[in-house]
Design a protein around this motif. Structure first.
Motif, PDB file in Angstrom:
ATOM      1  N   GLN A 186       0.978  -1.036  -0.024  1.00  0.00           N
ATOM      2  CA  GLN A 186       0.093  -0.157  -0.023  1.00  0.00           C
ATOM      3  C   GLN A 186       0.932   1.206  -0.001  1.00  0.00           C
ATOM      4  OE1 GLN A 186      -3.237  -0.074  -0.285  1.00  0.00           O
ATOM      5  NE2 GLN A 186      -3.103  -2.170  -0.140  1.00  0.00           N
ATOM      6  N   HIS A 187       1.883   1.547  -0.961  1.00  0.00           N
ATOM      7  CA  HIS A 187       2.374   2.773  -1.622  1.00  0.00           C
ATOM      8  C   HIS A 187       1.938   3.455  -2.508  1.00  0.00           C
ATOM      9  CE1 HIS A 187       5.798   4.996  -2.338  1.00  0.00           C
ATOM     10  NE2 HIS A 187       5.984   5.064  -0.551  1.00  0.00           N
ATOM     11  N   GLU A 188       2.307   3.908  -3.070  1.00  0.00           N
ATOM     12  CA  GLU A 188       1.476   5.249  -3.669  1.00  0.00           C
ATOM     13  C   GLU A 188       2.765   4.597  -5.247  1.00  0.00           C
ATOM     14  OE1 GLU A 188       1.555   9.462  -4.664  1.00  0.00           O
ATOM     15  OE2 GLU A 188       3.198   9.257  -3.349  1.00  0.00           O
ATOM     16  N   TRP A 189       3.911   4.309  -4.627  1.00  0.00           N
ATOM     17  CA  TRP A 189       4.549   4.485  -6.262  1.00  0.00           C
ATOM     18  C   TRP A 189       4.527   2.375  -6.446  1.00  0.00           C
ATOM     19  CZ3 TRP A 189       9.713   5.840  -3.357  1.00  0.00           C
ATOM     20  CH2 TRP A 189      10.242   7.472  -3.901  1.00  0.00           C
ATOM     21  N   PHE A 190       4.047   1.951  -6.037  1.00  0.00           N
ATOM     22  CA  PHE A 190       4.071   0.815  -6.274  1.00  0.00           C
ATOM     23  C   PHE A 190       1.936   0.244  -7.383  1.00  0.00           C
ATOM     24  CE2 PHE A 190       6.949  -0.376  -2.281  1.00  0.00           C
ATOM     25  CZ  PHE A 190       8.168  -0.950  -3.628  1.00  0.00           C
ATOM     26  N   LEU A 191       1.568   1.237  -6.749  1.00  0.00           N
ATOM     27  CA  LEU A 191       0.021   1.135  -7.303  1.00  0.00           C
ATOM     28  C   LEU A 191       0.383   2.027  -8.593  1.00  0.00           C
ATOM     29  CD1 LEU A 191      -1.196   2.306  -3.352  1.00  0.00           C
ATOM     30  CD2 LEU A 191      -1.808  -0.176  -4.984  1.00  0.00           C
ATOM     31  N   GLU A 193       0.991   2.264 -12.358  1.00  0.00           N
ATOM     32  CA  GLU A 193       1.923   1.129 -13.448  1.00  0.00           C
ATOM     33  C   GLU A 193       2.727   2.137 -13.700  1.00  0.00           C
ATOM     34  OE1 GLU A 193      -1.613  -1.116 -15.293  1.00  0.00           O
ATOM     35  OE2 GLU A 193      -1.390  -2.279 -13.808  1.00  0.00           O
ATOM     36  N   SER A 194       2.370   3.567 -13.933  1.00  0.00           N
ATOM     37  CA  SER A 194       3.789   4.109 -14.727  1.00  0.00           C
ATOM     38  C   SER A 194       4.662   4.134 -14.006  1.00  0.00           C
ATOM     39  CB  SER A 194       3.054   5.191 -15.734  1.00  0.00           C
ATOM     40  OG  SER A 194       2.751   6.184 -14.382  1.00  0.00           O
ATOM     41  N   THR A 195       4.985   4.105 -13.047  1.00  0.00           N
ATOM     42  CA  THR A 195       5.978   3.698 -11.673  1.00  0.00           C
ATOM     43  C   THR A 195       6.991   2.927 -11.866  1.00  0.00           C
ATOM     44  OG1 THR A 195       4.948   5.910 -10.512  1.00  0.00           O
ATOM     45  CG2 THR A 195       7.343   4.690  -9.618  1.00  0.00           C
ATOM     46  N   GLU A 196       9.058   2.730 -12.126  1.00  0.00           N
ATOM     47  CA  GLU A 196       9.152   1.508 -12.129  1.00  0.00           C
ATOM     48  C   GLU A 196      10.047   2.079 -10.837  1.00  0.00           C
ATOM     49  OE1 GLU A 196      10.378   0.678 -17.037  1.00  0.00           O
ATOM     50  OE2 GLU A 196      11.823   2.487 -15.695  1.00  0.00           O
ATOM     51  N   ARG A 225      11.780   7.077 -12.160  1.00  0.00           N
ATOM     52  CA  ARG A 225      11.414   5.883 -11.550  1.00  0.00           C
ATOM     53  C   ARG A 225      11.730   6.191 -10.691  1.00  0.00           C
ATOM     54  NH1 ARG A 225      15.627   5.412 -16.440  1.00  0.00           N
ATOM     55  NH2 ARG A 225      14.096   3.321 -17.668  1.00  0.00           N
ATOM     56  N   ARG A 226      11.871   4.989  -9.542  1.00  0.00           N
ATOM     57  CA  ARG A 226      12.313   5.158  -7.569  1.00  0.00           C
ATOM     58  C   ARG A 226      12.451   4.012  -6.926  1.00  0.00           C
ATOM     59  NH1 ARG A 226       9.609   9.706  -9.861  1.00  0.00           N
ATOM     60  NH2 ARG A 226       8.021  10.440  -9.210  1.00  0.00           N
ATOM     61  N   LEU A 227      13.379   4.828  -5.580  1.00  0.00           N
ATOM     62  CA  LEU A 227      14.188   3.725  -5.509  1.00  0.00           C
ATOM     63  C   LEU A 227      13.647   4.023  -3.928  1.00  0.00           C
ATOM     64  CD1 LEU A 227      16.850   1.945  -4.843  1.00  0.00           C
ATOM     65  CD2 LEU A 227      18.385   4.620  -4.038  1.00  0.00           C
ATOM     66  N   VAL A 228      12.962   2.771  -3.675  1.00  0.00           N
ATOM     67  CA  VAL A 228      13.165   2.470  -2.427  1.00  0.00           C
ATOM     68  C   VAL A 228      14.352   1.396  -1.977  1.00  0.00           C
ATOM     69  CG1 VAL A 228      11.413   1.061  -0.594  1.00  0.00           C
ATOM     70  CG2 VAL A 228      10.666   2.185  -2.757  1.00  0.00           C
ATOM     71  N   ALA A 267       6.516  -7.360  -5.599  1.00  0.00           N
ATOM     72  CA  ALA A 267       5.563  -5.562  -6.414  1.00  0.00           C
ATOM     73  C   ALA A 267       6.347  -4.409  -7.379  1.00  0.00           C
ATOM     74  CB  ALA A 267       4.977  -5.137  -5.691  1.00  0.00           C
ATOM     75  N   ALA A 268       7.446  -4.948  -6.964  1.00  0.00           N
ATOM     76  CA  ALA A 268       9.020  -4.257  -7.600  1.00  0.00           C
ATOM     77  C   ALA A 268       9.603  -4.243  -8.703  1.00  0.00           C
ATOM     78  CB  ALA A 268      10.760  -4.060  -7.176  1.00  0.00           C
TER      79      ALA A 268
END
Length: 371
Positions: A186-191, A193-196, A225-228, A267-268
């Motif tokens: 439940q995090h916007e980056w993973f929800l 689909e346009s975000t890698e 692109r996002r980094l966790v 999910a990543a």
């Protein structure tokens, strides 16, 4: 009824870490195979204590550090006389060797090394520990290395003989990991689909090379692109400052400790291991079990073995942020098939490791009975 064999597994604590998770899986697996298992801890603390199964007995030596656990461990051996004492990690190994020599038991001692000894060079204590291992390890009855690279180092840097060192990969609960990976994040980056999402994590310390990862991520093209970067440690604040200095702080998320990282892996878009050295690289297998494509530094000594020289994930030189950027880009563009990654992960399933340890311990018990 045949007498049950007894195993004592000795390590520092059950604070979350790779060796501690191995101890948990090993103690549980051996108990299910009919062993009486004691989990002997320098200090019975840590988040994983609550996960220890009821059939495993936790022994608290009550020492304030590994060095002061020598006499308590000796007292334990004299009082309980287990068939096998299995020690994990370099410093506990040295204490186990001393306690074993001082005790009056027929216990067989099996030590295990989870990292390359050559990394212990940062201070005088590290040099002393490495020297102690080089001359002390042959006093154990047998040694286990968690990768081929660690085994080579043990043979090169200690007086151990070839026949005295086995290689057993760390156990991985592949099916359980895969099940957990299906749970939503439940995090916007993973929800979106346009975000890698690029995922990495572990203890924030120099060994993990997260400074290289941040520099690499800053080079990636595309604002989508996002980094966790999960985990924590002595470098957390420095890594936050580096992200700010690189101007990527809005695209990097530091969630801290994650109790169940597998849903994140599931999910990543890619998982990255950026370490300067590893004994094994267990997290790569965990990511592959989740079907997540992986990129890793070609560090000593496990990643290349796990990825079969690059067959199951791209390998890059240690500390090369440009090469890491290229590998991440290529993986995002052309990822490995999830089922292929999962099938590779099953080669390291917990059942395989437990069977190998069972065979090793039975051989040691047989040798003790023949004396």
């Amino acid at each position: 009824m045949a007498e049950r064999n007894s195993i004592a597994i000795f390590l520092t604590s059950m604070t979350i870490g790779g060796a501690e998770r191995v101890a948990l899986d090993l103690s549980s697996g051996l108990a299910h195979r009919g062993y009486d298992v004691d989990l002997v801890l320098v200090d019975a603390s840590g988040e994983l204590l609550t996960d220890v199964p009821d059939e495993v007995t936790v022994i608290n030596l009550g020492a304030d550090r590994v060095a002061t656990s020598l006499l308590p461990l000796r007292r334990y051996l004299n009082a309980h006389d287990p068939d096998v004492l299995y020690s994990m990690m370099t410093e506990p190994n040295l204490i186990a060797i001393a306690a074993h020599r001082l005790s009056r038991t027929g216990t067989r001692l099996v030590i295990s090394e989870h990292n390359v000894l050559s990394h212990r060079l940062s201070d005088n204590k590290d040099r002393l520990v490495r020297f102690g291992a080089s001359i002390g390890y042959p006093l154990a009855d047998h040694a286990v290395a968690v990768s081929k690279g660690v085994r080579r180092e043990l043979l090169d840097r200690t007086l151990l003989k070839e026949t005295a060192v086995s290689m057993i990969y760390n156990p991985v609960r592949v099916e359980q990991i895969r099940e957990n990976a299906s749970k939503p994040v439940q995090h916007e980056w993973f929800l979106d689909e346009s975000t890698e999402v690029i995922l990495a994590g572990g203890r924030h310390e120099p060994q993990k090379g997260f400074n290289t990862l941040l520099a690499s991520f800053a080079r990636l093209n595309g604002d989508h692109r996002r980094l966790v970067l999960f985990g924590s440690g002595p470098e957390t604040e420095a890594l936050r400052e580096q992200a700010a200095a690189l101007g990527i702080q809005e695209r990097v998320y530091f969630p801290g400790f994650i109790e169940d990282p597998y849903r994140y892996m599931g999910a990543a878009d890619v998982f990255v291991l950026s370490s300067t050295h590893e004994g094994f690289g267990l997290v790569l297998i965990e990511a592959m079990a989740c079907g997540c494509p992986v990129v890793s530094t070609d560090c000593r000594s496990g990643p290349s073995e796990i990825l079969s020289g690059g067959t199951y994930g791209r390998l890059v030189p240690v500390g090369d942020d440009r090469a890491l950027t290229t590998a991440i880009e290529e993986t995002l563009r052309d990822p490995h098939d999830a089922e292929t990654l999962y099938e590779r992960a099953t080669d390291f399933d917990v059942s395989v490791a437990i069977a190998s340890y069972d065979e090793l311990f039975q051989n040691e018990i047989k040798r003790a009975n023949e004396r």
